[in-house]
Motif scaffolding. Sequence first.
Motif, PDB file in Angstrom:
ATOM      1  N   LYS A  66      48.398 -69.761  -3.387  1.00 56.21           N
ATOM      2  CA  LYS A  66      47.073 -69.755  -2.764  1.00 56.21           C
ATOM      3  C   LYS A  66      46.077 -70.575  -3.592  1.00 56.21           C
ATOM      4  O   LYS A  66      45.328 -71.384  -3.042  1.00 56.21           O
ATOM      5  CB  LYS A  66      46.620 -68.300  -2.644  1.00 56.21           C
ATOM      6  CG  LYS A  66      45.449 -68.067  -1.763  1.00 56.21           C
ATOM      7  CD  LYS A  66      45.293 -66.566  -1.592  1.00 56.21           C
ATOM      8  CE  LYS A  66      43.872 -66.206  -1.360  1.00 56.21           C
ATOM      9  NZ  LYS A  66      43.660 -64.785  -1.203  1.00 56.21           N
ATOM     10  N   GLN A  97      44.381 -61.140   1.721  1.00 58.03           N
ATOM     11  CA  GLN A  97      43.917 -62.089   2.731  1.00 58.03           C
ATOM     12  C   GLN A  97      42.434 -62.352   2.561  1.00 58.03           C
ATOM     13  O   GLN A  97      41.649 -61.438   2.368  1.00 58.03           O
ATOM     14  CB  GLN A  97      44.198 -61.568   4.130  1.00 58.03           C
ATOM     15  CG  GLN A  97      45.666 -61.474   4.425  1.00 58.03           C
ATOM     16  CD  GLN A  97      45.961 -60.866   5.775  1.00 58.03           C
ATOM     17  OE1 GLN A  97      45.064 -60.619   6.565  1.00 58.03           O
ATOM     18  NE2 GLN A  97      47.224 -60.599   6.018  1.00 58.03           N
ATOM     19  N   GLY A  99      46.315 -74.221  -3.219  1.00 62.58           N
ATOM     20  CA  GLY A  99      45.856 -74.741  -1.941  1.00 62.58           C
ATOM     21  C   GLY A  99      46.795 -74.552  -0.770  1.00 62.58           C
ATOM     22  O   GLY A  99      46.546 -75.091   0.312  1.00 62.58           O
ATOM     23  N   CYS A 100      47.863 -73.804  -0.943  1.00 64.64           N
ATOM     24  CA  CYS A 100      48.768 -73.560   0.181  1.00 64.64           C
ATOM     25  C   CYS A 100      48.028 -72.775   1.260  1.00 64.64           C
ATOM     26  O   CYS A 100      47.372 -71.769   0.963  1.00 64.64           O
ATOM     27  CB  CYS A 100      49.991 -72.776  -0.284  1.00 64.64           C
ATOM     28  SG  CYS A 100      51.248 -72.585   0.995  1.00 64.64           S
ATOM     29  N   PRO A 101      48.091 -73.228   2.504  1.00 67.06           N
ATOM     30  CA  PRO A 101      47.380 -72.517   3.580  1.00 67.06           C
ATOM     31  C   PRO A 101      47.850 -71.066   3.700  1.00 67.06           C
ATOM     32  O   PRO A 101      49.051 -70.787   3.713  1.00 67.06           O
ATOM     33  CB  PRO A 101      47.743 -73.316   4.833  1.00 67.06           C
ATOM     34  CG  PRO A 101      48.099 -74.676   4.326  1.00 67.06           C
ATOM     35  CD  PRO A 101      48.744 -74.446   2.996  1.00 67.06           C
ATOM     36  N   GLU A 102      46.899 -70.152   3.770  1.00 69.57           N
ATOM     37  CA  GLU A 102      47.214 -68.729   3.869  1.00 69.57           C
ATOM     38  C   GLU A 102      48.082 -68.416   5.084  1.00 69.57           C
ATOM     39  O   GLU A 102      48.898 -67.512   5.027  1.00 69.57           O
ATOM     40  CB  GLU A 102      45.935 -67.898   3.918  1.00 69.57           C
ATOM     41  CG  GLU A 102      45.250 -67.779   2.587  1.00 69.57           C
ATOM     42  CD  GLU A 102      44.111 -66.785   2.588  1.00 69.57           C
ATOM     43  OE1 GLU A 102      44.154 -65.821   3.387  1.00 69.57           O
ATOM     44  OE2 GLU A 102      43.174 -66.972   1.803  1.00 69.57           O
ATOM     45  N   ARG A 103      47.922 -69.167   6.148  1.00 68.53           N
ATOM     46  CA  ARG A 103      48.702 -68.868   7.358  1.00 68.53           C
ATOM     47  C   ARG A 103      50.200 -69.086   7.136  1.00 68.53           C
ATOM     48  O   ARG A 103      51.011 -68.562   7.870  1.00 68.53           O
ATOM     49  CB  ARG A 103      48.191 -69.682   8.544  1.00 68.53           C
ATOM     50  CG  ARG A 103      48.395 -71.166   8.431  1.00 68.53           C
ATOM     51  CD  ARG A 103      47.779 -71.914   9.622  1.00 68.53           C
ATOM     52  NE  ARG A 103      47.965 -73.330   9.503  1.00 68.53           N
ATOM     53  CZ  ARG A 103      47.193 -74.158   8.811  1.00 68.53           C
ATOM     54  NH1 ARG A 103      46.132 -73.673   8.185  1.00 68.53           N
ATOM     55  NH2 ARG A 103      47.451 -75.449   8.753  1.00 68.53           N
ATOM     56  N   TYR A 104      50.577 -69.829   6.115  1.00 70.73           N
ATOM     57  CA  TYR A 104      51.986 -70.024   5.772  1.00 70.73           C
ATOM     58  C   TYR A 104      52.532 -68.870   4.937  1.00 70.73           C
ATOM     59  O   TYR A 104      53.729 -68.639   4.914  1.00 70.73           O
ATOM     60  CB  TYR A 104      52.200 -71.300   4.947  1.00 70.73           C
ATOM     61  CG  TYR A 104      51.845 -72.605   5.583  1.00 70.73           C
ATOM     62  CD1 TYR A 104      51.463 -72.710   6.921  1.00 70.73           C
ATOM     63  CD2 TYR A 104      51.890 -73.765   4.830  1.00 70.73           C
ATOM     64  CE1 TYR A 104      51.134 -73.935   7.473  1.00 70.73           C
ATOM     65  CE2 TYR A 104      51.577 -74.998   5.380  1.00 70.73           C
ATOM     66  CZ  TYR A 104      51.191 -75.082   6.692  1.00 70.73           C
ATOM     67  OH  TYR A 104      50.874 -76.301   7.226  1.00 70.73           O
ATOM     68  N   GLN A 141      39.125 -65.323  -2.450  1.00 65.87           N
ATOM     69  CA  GLN A 141      39.011 -66.655  -3.073  1.00 65.87           C
ATOM     70  C   GLN A 141      38.737 -66.517  -4.521  1.00 65.87           C
ATOM     71  O   GLN A 141      38.299 -65.758  -5.141  1.00 65.87           O
ATOM     72  CB  GLN A 141      37.931 -67.495  -2.408  1.00 65.87           C
ATOM     73  CG  GLN A 141      38.271 -67.894  -1.011  1.00 65.87           C
ATOM     74  CD  GLN A 141      39.526 -68.765  -0.883  1.00 65.87           C
ATOM     75  OE1 GLN A 141      40.056 -69.320  -1.845  1.00 65.87           O
ATOM     76  NE2 GLN A 141      40.040 -68.882   0.304  1.00 65.87           N
ATOM     77  N   TRP A 173      54.841 -78.243   2.395  1.00 61.81           N
ATOM     78  CA  TRP A 173      53.554 -78.365   1.718  1.00 61.81           C
ATOM     79  C   TRP A 173      53.778 -78.698   0.243  1.00 61.81           C
ATOM     80  O   TRP A 173      53.125 -79.590  -0.311  1.00 61.81           O
ATOM     81  CB  TRP A 173      52.763 -77.058   1.881  1.00 61.81           C
ATOM     82  CG  TRP A 173      51.498 -77.037   1.104  1.00 61.81           C
ATOM     83  CD1 TRP A 173      50.288 -77.532   1.475  1.00 61.81           C
ATOM     84  CD2 TRP A 173      51.322 -76.513  -0.214  1.00 61.81           C
ATOM     85  NE1 TRP A 173      49.365 -77.350   0.471  1.00 61.81           N
ATOM     86  CE2 TRP A 173      49.981 -76.716  -0.572  1.00 61.81           C
ATOM     87  CE3 TRP A 173      52.166 -75.880  -1.120  1.00 61.81           C
ATOM     88  CZ2 TRP A 173      49.466 -76.324  -1.800  1.00 61.81           C
ATOM     89  CZ3 TRP A 173      51.650 -75.487  -2.350  1.00 61.81           C
ATOM     90  CH2 TRP A 173      50.312 -75.712  -2.671  1.00 61.81           C
TER      91      TRP A 173
END
Length: 86
Positions: free
Chosen positions: A67, A83, A70-75, A86, A26
């Motif tokens: 975060k 979790q 924009g890094c996906p939280e699931r990663y 925002q 990413w």
Amino acid sequence: MSAAAVNPHAGVKNGRKRRPYLIMEWMDARELEQKDIAEKAGIKAQSIVSRTIRGGANNRKVLTALKELGCPERYLGLPADMQGDQ
């Protein structure tokens, strides 16, 4: 890798769910380097960024910076209290 998969190289609870290779892919796609993450997080040591990405640490400043970029939280394998924020 399934959602239940763990990072066998990580030593920290939430870090075991982190996906370091996906985070690095990413970052590469966005031409981000660890120094950019460190700068965004307001820390001087890139080693903390590296350890956090690989799951050996859970530096909240680094996780928040990833975060916010924009890094996906699931990663990220975030701690429960981080979790969905925002």
